[in-house]
Design an enzyme around this catalytic site. Structure first.
Site, PDB file in Angstrom:
ATOM      1  N   LYS A 110       0.820  -1.223   0.000  1.00  0.00           N
ATOM      2  CA  LYS A 110       0.000   0.000   0.000  1.00  0.00           C
ATOM      3  C   LYS A 110       0.850   1.267   0.000  1.00  0.00           C
ATOM      4  O   LYS A 110       0.489   2.242  -0.655  1.00  0.00           O
ATOM      5  CB  LYS A 110      -1.024   0.013   1.138  1.00  0.00           C
ATOM      6  CG  LYS A 110      -0.443  -0.019   2.526  1.00  0.00           C
ATOM      7  CD  LYS A 110      -1.567  -0.083   3.547  1.00  0.00           C
ATOM      8  CE  LYS A 110      -1.056   0.023   4.971  1.00  0.00           C
ATOM      9  NZ  LYS A 110       0.152  -0.784   5.280  1.00  0.00           N
ATOM     10  N   ARG A 157      -5.851   2.721  11.689  1.00  0.00           N
ATOM     11  CA  ARG A 157      -5.411   1.346  11.891  1.00  0.00           C
ATOM     12  C   ARG A 157      -6.212   0.655  12.987  1.00  0.00           C
ATOM     13  O   ARG A 157      -5.936  -0.498  13.296  1.00  0.00           O
ATOM     14  CB  ARG A 157      -3.956   1.360  12.313  1.00  0.00           C
ATOM     15  CG  ARG A 157      -3.108   0.420  11.408  1.00  0.00           C
ATOM     16  CD  ARG A 157      -1.787   0.853  11.398  1.00  0.00           C
ATOM     17  NE  ARG A 157      -0.640   0.137  11.256  1.00  0.00           N
ATOM     18  CZ  ARG A 157       0.340   0.557  10.445  1.00  0.00           C
ATOM     19  NH1 ARG A 157       0.175   1.606   9.680  1.00  0.00           N
ATOM     20  NH2 ARG A 157       1.466  -0.086  10.414  1.00  0.00           N
ATOM     21  N   ARG A 165      12.538  -5.626   1.888  1.00  0.00           N
ATOM     22  CA  ARG A 165      12.264  -4.190   1.725  1.00  0.00           C
ATOM     23  C   ARG A 165      13.453  -3.333   2.150  1.00  0.00           C
ATOM     24  O   ARG A 165      14.096  -3.583   3.165  1.00  0.00           O
ATOM     25  CB  ARG A 165      11.043  -3.829   2.570  1.00  0.00           C
ATOM     26  CG  ARG A 165      10.758  -2.347   2.618  1.00  0.00           C
ATOM     27  CD  ARG A 165       9.320  -2.067   2.904  1.00  0.00           C
ATOM     28  NE  ARG A 165       8.926  -2.387   4.266  1.00  0.00           N
ATOM     29  CZ  ARG A 165       7.662  -2.287   4.690  1.00  0.00           C
ATOM     30  NH1 ARG A 165       6.706  -1.897   3.874  1.00  0.00           N
ATOM     31  NH2 ARG A 165       7.370  -2.577   5.940  1.00  0.00           N
ATOM     32  N   ARG A 220      14.497  -1.223   7.644  1.00  0.00           N
ATOM     33  CA  ARG A 220      13.869  -0.778   8.898  1.00  0.00           C
ATOM     34  C   ARG A 220      14.074  -1.845   9.967  1.00  0.00           C
ATOM     35  O   ARG A 220      13.925  -3.027   9.700  1.00  0.00           O
ATOM     36  CB  ARG A 220      12.372  -0.574   8.673  1.00  0.00           C
ATOM     37  CG  ARG A 220      12.049   0.682   7.908  1.00  0.00           C
ATOM     38  CD  ARG A 220      10.611   0.737   7.470  1.00  0.00           C
ATOM     39  NE  ARG A 220       9.656   0.269   8.471  1.00  0.00           N
ATOM     40  CZ  ARG A 220       8.328   0.267   8.277  1.00  0.00           C
ATOM     41  NH1 ARG A 220       7.822   0.703   7.137  1.00  0.00           N
ATOM     42  NH2 ARG A 220       7.511  -0.159   9.209  1.00  0.00           N
ATOM     43  N   ARG A 264       3.822  -7.669  14.124  1.00  0.00           N
ATOM     44  CA  ARG A 264       3.073  -6.685  13.332  1.00  0.00           C
ATOM     45  C   ARG A 264       1.890  -7.329  12.629  1.00  0.00           C
ATOM     46  O   ARG A 264       0.816  -6.736  12.533  1.00  0.00           O
ATOM     47  CB  ARG A 264       4.004  -5.991  12.326  1.00  0.00           C
ATOM     48  CG  ARG A 264       4.973  -5.030  13.021  1.00  0.00           C
ATOM     49  CD  ARG A 264       6.108  -4.603  12.119  1.00  0.00           C
ATOM     50  NE  ARG A 264       5.666  -3.781  11.022  1.00  0.00           N
ATOM     51  CZ  ARG A 264       6.354  -3.595   9.896  1.00  0.00           C
ATOM     52  NH1 ARG A 264       7.526  -4.197   9.741  1.00  0.00           N
ATOM     53  NH2 ARG A 264       5.892  -2.823   8.957  1.00  0.00           N
TER      54      ARG A 264
END
Ligand code: AMP
Length: 221
Positions: free
Chosen positions: A16, A91, A130, A163, A174
């Site tokens: 997203k 969220r 990522r 990250r 998460r």
């Protein structure tokens, strides 16, 4: 074409953020990523950044009132008529309710909510690969969206990093947080219409085309 106001929902790693970046550039919208906002607050060492740090590192959510205050203030600062994409906010259901109230006060409404779907194995694979630009926050993936030069951002030449919360141990938390607290938003928004689902497994360009079709049609009539 009037500026669109959009919400992007979905688990971490569902693409997203990448799609929000692309759409924002393509259509001149402002991407309001709650994760980017919090990471900036941390870099600056602000009180909000300090408060958010332990939640972010653990892969849990920062308190609703903290993030809601920051994000509504960001929306409120946009010049009148600016289109935007809320990426990573809301969220939780209380955040969505607070957003509803905040938008009502600003006399704004949302043209489309887009939910990005992806299964857990693929999410983990994507998050582990990522890499993010330290300078402009553009996102890459070492396996399927690599930068032209290793470790450097194509756009600004900034250094890419992984990250700390993209490590496997934190990803698991998460995902559990997503399922418990964020997935209920699918029910919340799908009940009211203007809700769309995109299959993120189809690859970034195909997803981009699907999102563009949704946005094109959104808010008409
Ligand atoms: P993200 O970059 O969207 O994956 O967000 C990184 C981290 O920031 C999350 O794991 C949370 O700790 C925090 N965060 C981002 N957005 C929110 C939100 N809307 N509500 C609570 N915490 C958030």
């Amino acid at each position: 074409m009037p500026a669109k106001r959009l919400i992007f929902l979905g688990p971490p790693g569902s693409g997203k953020g990448t799609q929000a970046q692309r759409l924002a550039e393509q259509r001149g919208l402002v991407q309001l990523s709650s994760g980017d906002v919090l990471r900036r607050e941390r870099q600056e060492g602000s009180p909000i950044g300090k408060q958010a740090a332990r939640y972010m590192d653990a892969g849990t959510l920062v308190p609703d009132d903290v993030i809601t205050g920051v994000m509504l203030a960001a929306v409120g600062r946009l010049p009148a008529g600016t289109g935007f994409i809320l990426d990573g906010f809301p969220r939780t259901v209380p955040q969505a309710e607070a957003l509803d109230r905040g938008l009502r006060d600003l006399a704004l409404d949302i043209d489309a909510v887009v939910d990005f779907k992806l299964d857990d194995d693929e999410i983990i694979r994507r998050i582990e690969g990522r890499r993010v630009c330290t300078s402009c926050a553009t996102t890459y993936n070492v396996s399927f969206l690599p930068p032209k030069e290793d470790g450097r951002c194509d756009k600004c030449g900034g250094e890419l990093f992984q990250r700390p919360d993209d490590r496997r141990e934190v990803i698991v938390t998460r995902l559990a947080t997503y399922r418990a607290q964020t997935a209920p938003l699918i029910e919340y928004y799908s009940r009211r219409g203007r809700f769309h689902t995109v299959d993120s497994a189809s690859g970034a360009d195909a997803v981009q085309a699907a999102v563009a079709r949704i946005v094109e049609a959104a808010g008409r009539g």
